[in-house]
Design a protein around this motif. Structure first.
Motif, PDB file in Angstrom:
ATOM      1  N   UNK A   6     -26.770 -34.798  65.179  1.00  0.00           N
ATOM      2  CA  UNK A   6     -26.703 -33.454  65.749  1.00  0.00           C
ATOM      3  C   UNK A   6     -26.570 -33.479  67.268  1.00  0.00           C
ATOM      4  N   UNK A   7     -26.227 -34.634  67.830  1.00  0.00           N
ATOM      5  CA  UNK A   7     -25.949 -34.720  69.266  1.00  0.00           C
ATOM      6  C   UNK A   7     -24.484 -34.399  69.512  1.00  0.00           C
ATOM      7  N   UNK A   8     -24.166 -33.387  70.322  1.00  0.00           N
ATOM      8  CA  UNK A   8     -22.772 -33.017  70.576  1.00  0.00           C
ATOM      9  C   UNK A   8     -22.007 -34.146  71.258  1.00  0.00           C
ATOM     10  N   UNK A   9     -20.701 -34.225  70.974  1.00  0.00           N
ATOM     11  CA  UNK A   9     -19.848 -35.250  71.571  1.00  0.00           C
ATOM     12  C   UNK A   9     -18.824 -34.634  72.518  1.00  0.00           C
ATOM     13  N   UNK A  10     -19.152 -33.483  73.087  1.00  0.00           N
ATOM     14  CA  UNK A  10     -18.258 -32.802  74.027  1.00  0.00           C
ATOM     15  C   UNK A  10     -19.114 -32.192  75.129  1.00  0.00           C
ATOM     16  N   UNK A  11     -18.470 -31.741  76.185  1.00  0.00           N
ATOM     17  CA  UNK A  11     -19.208 -31.181  77.317  1.00  0.00           C
ATOM     18  C   UNK A  11     -19.833 -29.844  76.938  1.00  0.00           C
ATOM     19  N   UNK A  12     -21.033 -29.589  77.429  1.00  0.00           N
ATOM     20  CA  UNK A  12     -21.647 -28.292  77.213  1.00  0.00           C
ATOM     21  C   UNK A  12     -20.805 -27.205  77.891  1.00  0.00           C
ATOM     22  N   UNK A  13     -20.635 -26.093  77.208  1.00  0.00           N
ATOM     23  CA  UNK A  13     -19.797 -25.023  77.727  1.00  0.00           C
ATOM     24  C   UNK A  13     -18.394 -25.042  77.177  1.00  0.00           C
ATOM     25  N   UNK A  14     -17.979 -26.188  76.605  1.00  0.00           N
ATOM     26  CA  UNK A  14     -16.644 -26.266  76.015  1.00  0.00           C
ATOM     27  C   UNK A  14     -16.520 -25.260  74.879  1.00  0.00           C
ATOM     28  N   UNK A  15     -17.595 -25.127  74.113  1.00  0.00           N
ATOM     29  CA  UNK A  15     -17.733 -24.022  73.175  1.00  0.00           C
ATOM     30  C   UNK A  15     -19.090 -23.392  73.430  1.00  0.00           C
ATOM     31  N   UNK A  16     -19.367 -22.351  72.765  1.00  0.00           N
ATOM     32  CA  UNK A  16     -20.567 -21.571  73.037  1.00  0.00           C
ATOM     33  C   UNK A  16     -21.840 -22.400  72.857  1.00  0.00           C
ATOM     34  N   UNK A  17     -22.622 -22.528  73.920  1.00  0.00           N
ATOM     35  CA  UNK A  17     -23.947 -23.131  73.805  1.00  0.00           C
ATOM     36  C   UNK A  17     -24.886 -22.105  73.192  1.00  0.00           C
ATOM     37  N   UNK A  18     -25.871 -22.574  72.421  1.00  0.00           N
ATOM     38  CA  UNK A  18     -26.715 -21.670  71.651  1.00  0.00           C
ATOM     39  C   UNK A  18     -28.168 -21.843  72.065  1.00  0.00           C
ATOM     40  N   UNK A  19     -28.839 -20.721  72.264  1.00  0.00           N
ATOM     41  CA  UNK A  19     -30.253 -20.726  72.627  1.00  0.00           C
ATOM     42  C   UNK A  19     -31.085 -20.644  71.347  1.00  0.00           C
ATOM     43  N   UNK A  76     -27.667 -27.086  71.754  1.00  0.00           N
ATOM     44  CA  UNK A  76     -28.823 -26.214  71.595  1.00  0.00           C
ATOM     45  C   UNK A  76     -29.712 -26.355  72.822  1.00  0.00           C
ATOM     46  N   UNK A  77     -29.997 -25.238  73.471  1.00  0.00           N
ATOM     47  CA  UNK A  77     -30.872 -25.259  74.649  1.00  0.00           C
ATOM     48  C   UNK A  77     -32.048 -24.320  74.394  1.00  0.00           C
ATOM     49  N   UNK A  78     -33.168 -24.521  75.094  1.00  0.00           N
ATOM     50  CA  UNK A  78     -34.372 -23.723  74.829  1.00  0.00           C
ATOM     51  C   UNK A  78     -34.123 -22.222  74.986  1.00  0.00           C
ATOM     52  N   UNK A  79     -34.675 -21.478  74.051  1.00  0.00           N
ATOM     53  CA  UNK A  79     -34.533 -20.021  74.059  1.00  0.00           C
ATOM     54  C   UNK A  79     -35.681 -19.350  74.819  1.00  0.00           C
ATOM     55  N   UNK A  80     -36.867 -19.889  74.648  1.00  0.00           N
ATOM     56  CA  UNK A  80     -38.064 -19.368  75.326  1.00  0.00           C
ATOM     57  C   UNK A  80     -38.284 -17.885  75.046  1.00  0.00           C
ATOM     58  N   UNK A  81     -38.067 -17.510  73.808  1.00  0.00           N
ATOM     59  CA  UNK A  81     -38.308 -16.134  73.389  1.00  0.00           C
ATOM     60  C   UNK A  81     -39.811 -15.916  73.193  1.00  0.00           C
TER      61      UNK A  81
END
Length: 485
Positions: free
Chosen positions: A278-291, A206-211
């Motif tokens: 809720x901390x991912x155990x794989x590289x970001x981008x391996x599956x869809x990152x979510x804003x 999960x990365x900031x959306x800044x909507x």
């Protein structure tokens, strides 16, 4: 009784089908019919109506380049506004008259003897010189197999088929899955329910959306200064294109993005135990990152529990986990995503009697994500290797639209009628895609997702820059096709 014949049949009335029809009309083609099983245009944006449904690409980029909208109310468009945008564009370009809604494709077969497609629909049969598929990839719900589900006495539904008549207030709700849809609807329902149990197989990045809402002054300036809108679109394009550095250039570029995600976790999740869960155990981008700016705070509420144990059994009023816990449940909501191919691909059969879905089961294969060997006079949008993991789908769709329209225009100008990509050309393209995919984060990042096949290969993402893809699709390359009268 004479079978209805049309020059061009387009399947799908979402972004792809509407854009295709507009550009075909501009190129002088008018004998077009657009089929869609839904009773309203919009594709995925009329189908998905769950609470919080929105795009994860900024609206200035997630819109047609030829139909800019200075009046988006927020940075990221929400479902009703995106649907209104598509309605407006369809009406403005006078293509509503081409739509045949409430018409489901039942079967489409190439007739080599008569050099045409024979198309069976829920409202009758028609034939076409050219069959163009713009069927979307987020239109078929995927359900998990849960032992005992048939005994459940409560309510169940998928996010794609949200039951707006079912009141969740005060209920004990279980959400299965933590994909993009679940990340959007969980914050919406969390304040209403008595308890919310989220079954998580793997934690999403999960990365900031800044909507934020756009100001009236901003919209006024964009209406008065179209170049400013182009500049904003270009800026967003560049920022999102940069994700390709992680995807297919070198996964060491992931570290700044992962740092952003970890900072979001530390800022929004106060409970150390939950933060670890809720901390991912794989590289970001391996599956869809979510804003998202709302998902993690929703999980940190007292009425929410995140469960990582598997589901052993569904009982009439509860779910029992593989760890032996029994969780009382009134409603189960599936946030388990979508099937990897449109159902329509099971119903489109080429000259050798095989469907596109059968070919895909062997291996993901197209040429440029837009043509398929063995399927004459057929083109598609967002076919395998025609979607990008680092760019707006609309950018890729517009590239394919330009390619397809140029192909049909070229055939018209040369007096030829039959076109099919050479099998050798497609094989070389697929081999290139496989070679370029070998070291991508999608395959080496330590996760499984709809980005990959069951065998661990690239399921159909284009492993290169989107501007490079646009260069390849700018003109129809007739030499790579068998073309005849």
């Amino acid at each position: 009784m004479t079978t209805e014949h049309r020059h061009i049949v387009v399947l799908g009335a979402g972004f792809g089908g509407l854009g295709l029809t507009i550009k075909l009309r501009e190129a002088g083609f008018d004998d077009i019919v657009v089929l869609d099983r839904a009773d309203e245009l919009g594709g995925t944006w009329q189908a998905n109506t769950y609470p919080g449904c929105a795009c994860d690409v900024p609206s200035q980029l997630y819109s047609y380049s030829f139909a800019p909208n200075p009046d988006w109310s927020r940075t990221y468009g929400r479902q009703p506004e995106i649907l209104d945008y598509l309605r407006t564009v369809a009406e403005r370009h006078d293509i509503v008259r081409h739509l045949r809604l409430g018409t489901e494709l039942l079967d489409a077969r190439w007739d080599d003897e008569h050099t045409r497609w024979r198309i069976e629909t829920s409202r009758g049969t028609l034939t076409a010189d050219y069959f163009l598929s713009a069927a979307g990839i987020f239109a078929e719900a995927k359900y998990p197999s849960l032992p005992g589900l048939e005994t459940f006495a409560g309510k169940t539904f998928h996010s794609l088929h949200w039951d707006h008549g079912h009141e969740l207030t005060g209920e004990r709700v279980a959400v299965i899955g933590t994909g993009a849809s679940a990340v959007q609807f969980i914050p919406e329902i969390q304040p209403k329910v008595d308890s919310l149990t989220v079954f998580q197989r793997s934690a999403p990045w999960i990365v900031p959306r800044m909507d934020r809402p756009t100001l009236g002054l901003e919209r006024l300036l964009l209406r008065r200064l179209p170049l400013a809108q182009k500049a904003i679109r270009g800026t967003w394009y560049t920022l999102i294109e940069g994700f390709g550095l992680v995807g297919f250039v070198d996964n060491r570029f992931r570290h700044p993005y992962e740092l952003l995600g970890r900072m979001q976790l530390r800022r929004q999740v106060t409970d150390p135990g939950l933060r670890a869960t809720v901390t991912p155990d794989y590289m970001i981008g391996c599956k869809r990152a979510i804003f998202s700016d709302a998902y993690l705070p929703a999980l940190d509420q007292d009425n929410v529990e995140v469960v990582t144990d598997g589901i052993a059994e569904v009982r009439p009023h509860s779910i029992r986990t593989t760890a032996g816990a029994e969780i009382p449940v009134d409603t189960i909501i599936y946030g388990t995503g979508f099937t990897s191919l449109p159902t329509a691909f099971e119903r489109i059969t080429g000259r050798d009697g095989r469907s596109i879905a059968e070919l895909y089961a062997e291996r993901p294969q197209t040429y440029l994500g837009a043509a398929v060997a063995g399927f004459p006079n057929f083109f598609c949008t967002l076919g395998p290797f025609g979607a990008a993991g680092n760019q707006s789908a609309i950018y890729m769709i517009e590239s394919q639209i330009a390619y397809i329209v140029d192909a049909l225009s070229t055939l018209r100008s040369t007096g030829q009628h039959r076109v099919e990509v050479r099998e050798r050309v497609q094989d070389e393209f697929v081999a290139e895609m496989r070679t370029r995919s070998a070291d991508t984060v999608w395959l080496t990042g330590g996760c499984r997702s709809y980005y990959t096949t069951a065998e661990g290969g690239n399921a159909g993402l284009y492993p290169n820059w989107s501007f490079e893809y646009r260069r390849r699709t700018r003109r129809f390359d007739a030499a790579n096709y068998e073309v005849s009268a």
